[in-house]
Scaffold this motif. Sequence first.
Motif, mmCIF file in Angstrom:
data_model
loop_
_atom_site.group_PDB
_atom_site.id
_atom_site.type_symbol
_atom_site.label_atom_id
_atom_site.label_comp_id
_atom_site.label_asym_id
_atom_site.label_seq_id
_atom_site.Cartn_x
_atom_site.Cartn_y
_atom_site.Cartn_z
ATOM 1 N N UNK A 4 1.021 -1.067 -0.051
ATOM 2 C CA UNK A 4 0.028 -0.040 0.091
ATOM 3 C C UNK A 4 0.746 1.167 0.012
ATOM 4 N N UNK A 5 2.114 1.295 0.709
ATOM 5 C CA UNK A 5 2.989 2.501 1.026
ATOM 6 C C UNK A 5 3.544 2.788 -0.518
ATOM 7 N N UNK A 6 4.505 1.696 -0.787
ATOM 8 C CA UNK A 6 4.573 2.035 -2.086
ATOM 9 C C UNK A 6 3.776 2.158 -3.467
ATOM 10 N N UNK A 7 2.629 1.425 -3.409
ATOM 11 C CA UNK A 7 1.978 1.940 -4.401
ATOM 12 C C UNK A 7 1.610 3.185 -4.093
ATOM 13 N N UNK A 8 1.321 4.217 -2.381
ATOM 14 C CA UNK A 8 0.562 4.748 -2.062
ATOM 15 C C UNK A 8 1.879 5.974 -3.105
ATOM 16 N N UNK A 9 3.629 5.486 -2.958
ATOM 17 C CA UNK A 9 4.021 6.922 -3.226
ATOM 18 C C UNK A 9 4.399 6.624 -4.722
ATOM 19 N N UNK A 10 3.955 5.731 -5.371
ATOM 20 C CA UNK A 10 4.146 5.491 -6.728
ATOM 21 C C UNK A 10 3.013 7.039 -7.000
ATOM 22 N N UNK A 11 1.536 6.487 -6.999
ATOM 23 C CA UNK A 11 0.667 6.928 -7.249
ATOM 24 C C UNK A 11 1.176 8.884 -7.091
#
Length: 132
Positions: A4-11
């Motif tokens: 969730x954290x990594x996907x959110x950062x990418x987003x």
Amino acid sequence: MIAETVSGLLDEHAVPRRDAYAVCADYCRRVVRVLSEVLGPHMLRHYTANAALRADITTLRQEGAAEVSLASGEDVDRITAALVTLGSALAETLTPMAANESLPPMMRGAARMAADAAGILWSHSGGDSGGW
């Protein structure tokens, strides 16, 4: 939480930004919510009370924002490749749990939802090779 954290950062910070990042972050966030309900406060405290774990996630969010905003397209591709690997490993682990009739129905349902989210993480991060 890490997916969730990594996907959110990418987003939030990746260039080019892909809609799939938000989809992955949203599914992962939903799974964390469901697992929190199913596992209950005792298990959550057991696995998240670790100060080092909380510090690691906080550090990942802070430093990750800077790293991703400065990342090249190749760097972003390597990060999403890691998400493909993570999604695959989670799906392989969770799918048998969802089918295990000896587990309580509530746990099986949570495992099924988590396995579905892992599949979405895998496919939306490019694991289906048709994505981008």
